[in-house]
Motif scaffolding. Structure first.
Motif, mmCIF file in Angstrom:
data_model
loop_
_atom_site.group_PDB
_atom_site.id
_atom_site.type_symbol
_atom_site.label_atom_id
_atom_site.label_comp_id
_atom_site.label_asym_id
_atom_site.label_seq_id
_atom_site.Cartn_x
_atom_site.Cartn_y
_atom_site.Cartn_z
ATOM 1 N N ASN A 265 -50.101 -20.989 -50.674
ATOM 2 C CA ASN A 265 -51.107 -20.972 -51.733
ATOM 3 C C ASN A 265 -52.489 -20.625 -51.196
ATOM 4 O O ASN A 265 -52.814 -20.884 -50.047
ATOM 5 C CB ASN A 265 -51.177 -22.336 -52.426
ATOM 6 C CG ASN A 265 -49.897 -22.658 -53.181
ATOM 7 O OD1 ASN A 265 -49.144 -21.765 -53.554
ATOM 8 N ND2 ASN A 265 -49.654 -23.933 -53.405
ATOM 9 N N THR A 280 -53.013 -22.222 -47.429
ATOM 10 C CA THR A 280 -52.537 -23.577 -47.181
ATOM 11 C C THR A 280 -52.586 -23.902 -45.695
ATOM 12 O O THR A 280 -52.945 -25.007 -45.292
ATOM 13 C CB THR A 280 -51.088 -23.724 -47.689
ATOM 14 O OG1 THR A 280 -51.016 -23.286 -49.048
ATOM 15 C CG2 THR A 280 -50.614 -25.162 -47.580
ATOM 16 N N LEU A 397 -47.128 -27.526 -51.808
ATOM 17 C CA LEU A 397 -47.098 -26.188 -52.400
ATOM 18 C C LEU A 397 -46.650 -26.239 -53.854
ATOM 19 O O LEU A 397 -47.026 -25.405 -54.659
ATOM 20 C CB LEU A 397 -46.135 -25.286 -51.609
ATOM 21 C CG LEU A 397 -46.561 -24.868 -50.204
ATOM 22 C CD1 LEU A 397 -45.522 -23.921 -49.613
ATOM 23 C CD2 LEU A 397 -47.920 -24.187 -50.226
ATOM 24 N N GLY A 400 -50.448 -28.361 -56.118
ATOM 25 C CA GLY A 400 -51.629 -28.187 -55.290
ATOM 26 C C GLY A 400 -52.587 -29.355 -55.311
ATOM 27 O O GLY A 400 -53.485 -29.436 -54.486
#
Length: 497
Positions: A265, A280, A397, A400
């Motif tokens: 992400n 991420t 993930l 979030g």
């Protein structure tokens, strides 16, 4: 020269990792197995004439005894030169302690064997050396002779080599000033491979050339592949996406980076008037972990390959191989020691091309970039025949907004089995390239595209996501000045003027 008083001090604490005691040379064969183990470990003393009670009893020594000891020492290979000391007991004339010190040489001449078998020390016990350790010692003792990557292969010809990739590597190396500009005159692939160290002067091409530049490297080396997977939840029960890249190492590098950009992400925040986007996992950590995986992997086992697995809570880089003998990953943090790549020829090509920024800093950069982004400390675990790097996410993930806390004693496969509520609906997968096309509905610079992807390597972004699509999917806003610093790109079907 050792004395009886020295011997009394040495045996005061009984047998240790560096001390082996035998009552008589009736145990000479077992004693020499231990001597071999000393040579393959940290060195140590072998003594005959010491009773199990640690009493110094000595033994009668004849010319035949001396000959037996000398003959036993000759069964150690490679041949060694050691001093056998016969220390006479003051109170027992003609009775001696036989003391021999075997010095470790940091494996430079090993592995040693006795009577055809190799031994090493496991704490205070003597054990047969495992095959993998024996092979690693062979490589350490003569890296050039026993290196897989530097083995010439008569089956590899210039026709098997991607010459365009070869020329591009030479060009990039000159551009990064890691190859002298005079190499630009090289035109023949064989001479370029010689310059890069993946071919010999006699024209023989090395295994390294095939895995670095091969058109279809798996035809000769089936282990030249990498497995990529995105799993639902926190275990391997459900796939969301999986693929196997069977290309050369540069293609594998691109495949890993693309896969991570596709599945990790992006989060953004406003810093002054600019939006700052981050993945991420930091791009720098992914890049260094990928390079480490490709440069340090073991090639000896054809049934083991690297893999990348992305879960909701972590990313795992799994690589066949091991740390250098006697070392752990902590030794490579904060530049404590220099780089010791398992495949220096392959690593050197990555470095000279400019893909690898510096030698020996991979683990430190991974740890530092994760720390700067507020992620938990990555874990590195060596479980033969693999080394696993685990990077835990700060947020799931799948959600979030959900903060994650890695288990106190985590493993690659958590003991937690998710319930049906843990399995999230499968979203539409959007490739990094699709993100770029969508983003460029409004004209964007390469820097803006790189920021959107959470990548700080603008050169790589231009090469992967911009240049190949000029004229088909993207167009320049200043086409008559392609190298203009004000150049931007937009999707061809965009209505934005």
């Amino acid at each position: 020269m050792i004395t009886i008083d020295n011997i009394k001090k040495l045996i005061a604490k009984d047998e240790t990792r560096t001390l082996e005691l035998k009552k008589t040379t009736g145990e000479l064969y077992k004693g020499m197995e231990t001597a071999c183990a000393f040579l393959n470990s940290d060195g140590g003393w072998l003594m005959f004439g010491i009773a199990p009670s640690l009493k110094i009893v000595g033994q009668n020594v004849t010319d035949n005894t001396r000959q037996e000891v000398a003959n036993a020492l000759r069964k150690i290979e490679p041949a060694i030169d050691v001093e056998v000391e016969y220390v006479e007991l003051p109170e027992k004339p003609d009775y001696y302690v036989i003391a021999i010190y075997f010095d470790s040489n940091n494996f430079k001449n090993g592995p040693y064997s006795f009577d055809g078998r190799a031994f090493y020390k496991v704490e205070s016990t003597t054990a047969l050396m495992p095959r993998q350790m024996y092979e690693e010692r062979l490589k350490l003792s003569n890296p050039q002779r026993f290196s897989w990557e530097n083995t010439p292969n008569s089956e590899i010809t210039v026709d098997d080599i991607d010459t365009e990739l070869l020329y591009q590597t030479l060009h990039d190396g000159i551009g990064s000033r890691r190859i002298h500009a005079s190499a630009m005159t090289l035109q023949e692939p064989a001479k370029i491979m010689l310059k890069l160290g993946v071919a010999r002067k006699d024209g023989m091409i090395l295994n390294a050339a095939n895995v670095l530049f091969g058109k279809e490297p798996t035809l000769l080396h089936s282990q030249c592949k990498i497995r990529l997977a995105r799993f639902e939840g926190t275990d391997k029960r459900v796939f969301r996406d999986q693929t196997v890249c069977e290309g050369n190492l540069f293609e594998q590098y691109d495949a890993v980076m693309d896969f991570c950009l596709k599945h990790l992400n992006l989060s953004g925040r406003m810093d002054s008037k600019y939006r700052q986007d981050t993945l991420t996992v930091p791009y720098e950590a992914i890049k260094e972990a990928t390079i480490n995986m490709l440069c340090h992997r073991s090639w000896n086992a054809e049934n083991t390959t690297p893999s990348l697995a992305i879960y909701d809570d972590r990313i795992v880089f799994q690589n066949p191989g091991a740390f250098p003998l006697g070392m752990t990953w902590q030794d490579f943090v904060d530049d404590q020691i220099g780089s010791l790549p398992a495949n220096p020829t392959i690593a050197n090509v990555f470095y000279r091309r400019g893909t690898m920024e510096a030698w020996g800093r991979g683990i430190g950069l991974i740890m530092g970039s994760c720390r700067e982004q507020g992620l938990p400390v990555p874990e590195i675990k060596a479980v033969a025949p693999f080394v696993n790097l685990i990077i835990w996410f700060k947020q799931s993930l799948a959600d979030g907004t959900k903060e994650l806390t890695p288990p106190a004693d985590s493993t690659d496969t958590p003991s937690h089995t998710p319930s049906l509520n843990d399995i999230h609906p499968q979203p539409r997968l959007v490739s990094p390239q699709d993100k770029v096309f969508e983003f460029c509905a409004t004209p964007r610079s390469v820097s803006e595209i790189a920021n959107m992807l959470g990548v700080n390597d603008k050169k790589w972004v231009r090469k992967k996501y911009v240049t190949p699509f000029i004229g088909t999917k993207l167009q320049m806003t200043i086409p008559d000045k392609p190298n203009s610093q004000n150049q931007k790109y937009r999707t061809i079907d965009s209505t934005v003027s």
